[in-house]
Design a protein around this motif. Structure first.
Motif, PDB file in Angstrom:
ATOM      1  N   TYR A   1      -1.921   0.340 -14.009  1.00 21.26           N
ATOM      2  CA  TYR A   1      -3.295   0.199 -14.498  1.00 21.26           C
ATOM      3  C   TYR A   1      -4.180   1.097 -13.651  1.00 21.26           C
ATOM      4  N   GLN A   2      -5.240   1.652 -14.269  1.00 20.19           N
ATOM      5  CA  GLN A   2      -6.141   2.542 -13.543  1.00 20.19           C
ATOM      6  C   GLN A   2      -7.567   2.377 -14.057  1.00 20.19           C
TER       7      GLN A   2
ATOM      8  N   ASP B   1       0.861  -1.181   0.000  1.00 16.07           N
ATOM      9  CA  ASP B   1       0.000   0.000   0.000  1.00 16.07           C
ATOM     10  C   ASP B   1       0.899   1.233   0.000  1.00 16.07           C
ATOM     11  N   GLN B   2       1.014   1.887  -1.150  1.00 16.04           N
ATOM     12  CA  GLN B   2       1.897   3.043  -1.286  1.00 16.04           C
ATOM     13  C   GLN B   2       1.127   4.362  -1.345  1.00 16.04           C
TER      14      GLN B   2
ATOM     15  N   LEU C   1      -9.079   3.746  -8.705  1.00 13.31           N
ATOM     16  CA  LEU C   1      -8.150   2.704  -8.289  1.00 13.31           C
ATOM     17  C   LEU C   1      -7.011   2.694  -9.293  1.00 13.31           C
ATOM     18  N   GLU C   2      -5.798   2.809  -8.776  1.00 14.17           N
ATOM     19  CA  GLU C   2      -4.609   2.704  -9.619  1.00 14.17           C
ATOM     20  C   GLU C   2      -3.594   1.836  -8.895  1.00 14.17           C
ATOM     21  N   TRP C   3      -3.062   0.868  -9.634  1.00 14.17           N
ATOM     22  CA  TRP C   3      -2.000   0.065  -9.085  1.00 14.17           C
ATOM     23  C   TRP C   3      -0.957  -0.219 -10.139  1.00 14.17           C
ATOM     24  N   GLN C   4       0.176  -0.660  -9.657  1.00 12.57           N
ATOM     25  CA  GLN C   4       1.291  -0.992 -10.525  1.00 12.57           C
ATOM     26  C   GLN C   4       1.590  -2.477 -10.316  1.00 12.57           C
TER      27      GLN C   4
ATOM     28  N   ASN D   1       1.572  -2.891  -6.326  1.00 10.21           N
ATOM     29  CA  ASN D   1       1.781  -1.659  -5.564  1.00 10.21           C
ATOM     30  C   ASN D   1       0.543  -0.790  -5.711  1.00 10.21           C
ATOM     31  N   LEU D   2      -0.186  -0.589  -4.621  1.00  8.28           N
ATOM     32  CA  LEU D   2      -1.395   0.230  -4.643  1.00  8.28           C
ATOM     33  C   LEU D   2      -0.989   1.702  -4.623  1.00  8.28           C
ATOM     34  N   LEU D   3      -1.336   2.416  -5.684  1.00  3.94           N
ATOM     35  CA  LEU D   3      -0.937   3.818  -5.817  1.00  3.94           C
ATOM     36  C   LEU D   3      -2.056   4.778  -5.416  1.00  3.94           C
TER      37      LEU D   3
END
Length: 175
Positions: free
Chosen positions: A131-132, A47-48, A114-117, A93-95
């Motif tokens: 991705y978003q 969780d970033q 929601l955006e994650w890597q 990685n939760l952005l």
């Protein structure tokens, strides 16, 4: 009589807004995916996000959800079958993850994001892609936790499906 009804409506609306702020948002995405990746030995979740709240109403954050990283890691592990003999680690990685709500007296507008890597790492190298997805809604009265939870759980399921079905991800996973 009309005055009493109006006062009752305002009190009900204010109570709903106040009551909404006291409860944390619960994340429990549906288990709709179950993909097996023989080359993945582990799934990790980080969780970033700078703001850990899952909902912000008129600039004020709702209480934090306890154990979001543990909940998300469990959901990802249940959604992605791994192989203990695999050679890659998949890190999510939760952005950004939350609903941003503008609450007015008798209506609300909400945007959830929601955006994650995704990052694949092995001894041969690494691959990374972000991705978003977003969702918006407008409605009468106030946005309660049920609406926020529905948005965030749907976004989570949709983004995982999009990520795992991405041709670039699939090419990287099988390299």
């Amino acid at each position: 009589m009309l005055k009493k009804i109006l006062i009752l409506a305002v009190i009900t609306g204010l109570y709903a807004c106040a009551n909404n702020k006291a409860k944390p948002v619960v994340i429990a995405p549906e288990q709709t995916i179950n993909k097996q990746y023989m080359s993945v030995k582990a799934v990790e979740f980080n969780d970033q996000r700078k703001n850990k709240a899952l909902a912000v109403i008129n600039g004020k954050s709702l209480p934090l959800t306890k154990d979001l990283p543990a909940t998300m890691k469990e959901w990802l592990t249940n959604s992605i079958e791994v192989n203990q003999y695999g050679t890659k680690v998949l890190t999510v990685n939760l952005l950004s993850f939350g609903s941003f709500i503008k609450q007015e007296t008798m209506s609300f507008s909400m945007e959830s994001v929601l955006e994650w890597q995704l990052k694949l790492e092995s001894k041969k190298g690494s691959w990374t892609k972000s991705y978003q997805t977003t969702m918006t809604e407008e409605g009468p009265l106030s946005a309660d936790n049920t609406i926020v939870e529905r948005h965030l759980n749907q976004l989570t399921t949709v983004l995982l499906e999009q990520s795992l079905n991405d041709p670039e991800f699939n090419q990287a996973i099988f390299k």
